[in-house]
Design a protein around this motif. Structure first.
Motif, short mmCIF file in Angstrom:
data_model
loop_
_atom_site.label_atom_id
_atom_site.label_comp_id
_atom_site.label_asym_id
_atom_site.label_seq_id
_atom_site.Cartn_x
_atom_site.Cartn_y
_atom_site.Cartn_z
N GLY A 190 -58.82 -35.30 39.62
CA GLY A 190 -58.28 -34.07 40.17
C GLY A 190 -57.39 -34.38 41.35
N LYS A 193 -62.36 -38.19 34.40
CA LYS A 193 -61.74 -36.98 34.97
C LYS A 193 -61.16 -37.31 36.33
CE LYS A 193 -64.79 -33.41 33.14
NZ LYS A 193 -65.71 -32.33 33.57
N ASP A 226 -65.17 -34.98 43.83
CA ASP A 226 -66.20 -33.94 43.80
C ASP A 226 -67.20 -34.31 42.71
OD1 ASP A 226 -67.75 -31.65 43.60
OD2 ASP A 226 -66.05 -30.28 43.46
N SER A 227 -68.22 -35.07 43.07
CA SER A 227 -69.16 -35.58 42.08
C SER A 227 -69.91 -34.47 41.35
CB SER A 227 -70.14 -36.57 42.71
OG SER A 227 -70.86 -35.95 43.76
N ALA A 228 -70.07 -33.31 41.97
CA ALA A 228 -70.74 -32.19 41.32
C ALA A 228 -69.96 -31.70 40.09
CB ALA A 228 -70.93 -31.03 42.30
N HIS A 229 -68.64 -31.97 40.07
CA HIS A 229 -67.78 -31.57 38.95
C HIS A 229 -67.25 -32.77 38.17
CE1 HIS A 229 -67.71 -27.89 41.45
NE2 HIS A 229 -67.76 -27.31 40.27
N GLY A 230 -67.84 -33.93 38.35
CA GLY A 230 -67.46 -35.12 37.59
C GLY A 230 -66.20 -35.81 38.06
N LEU A 231 -65.75 -35.51 39.28
CA LEU A 231 -64.54 -36.14 39.83
C LEU A 231 -64.97 -37.24 40.79
CD1 LEU A 231 -62.48 -32.90 40.51
CD2 LEU A 231 -62.34 -34.40 38.52
N ASP A 232 -65.32 -38.39 40.23
CA ASP A 232 -65.89 -39.49 41.01
C ASP A 232 -64.90 -40.60 41.32
OD1 ASP A 232 -68.48 -38.34 41.05
OD2 ASP A 232 -68.83 -39.09 39.02
#
Length: 59
Positions: free
Chosen positions: A46, A44, A22-28
């Motif tokens: 998840g 980060k 989820d790149s919007a939340h820094g989970l790349d």
């Protein structure tokens, strides 16, 4: 860093789950950079967790 593998598990027997991207939340996912000797990096991650399971950050 490209050889880093993240393995998501939960429960007492280590059931497998999926990593969340989820790149919007820094989970790349894993960093795609070269890390020089003596340096460090923070990233980060998840993983999905069923509603009836609780997170235990000590594992």
């Amino acid at each position: 860093m490209s050889l880093l593998t993240i393995r998501c598990q939960y429960g007492s027997i280590g059931k497998g789950s999926q990593e969340i991207f989820d790149s919007a939340h820094g989970l790349d996912g894993t960093p795609s950079t070269h890390l020089r000797a003596g340096r460090s990096i923070t990233a980060k991650f998840g993983c999905e967790l069923p509603k009836n399971e609780k997170y235990n950050g000590n594992r």
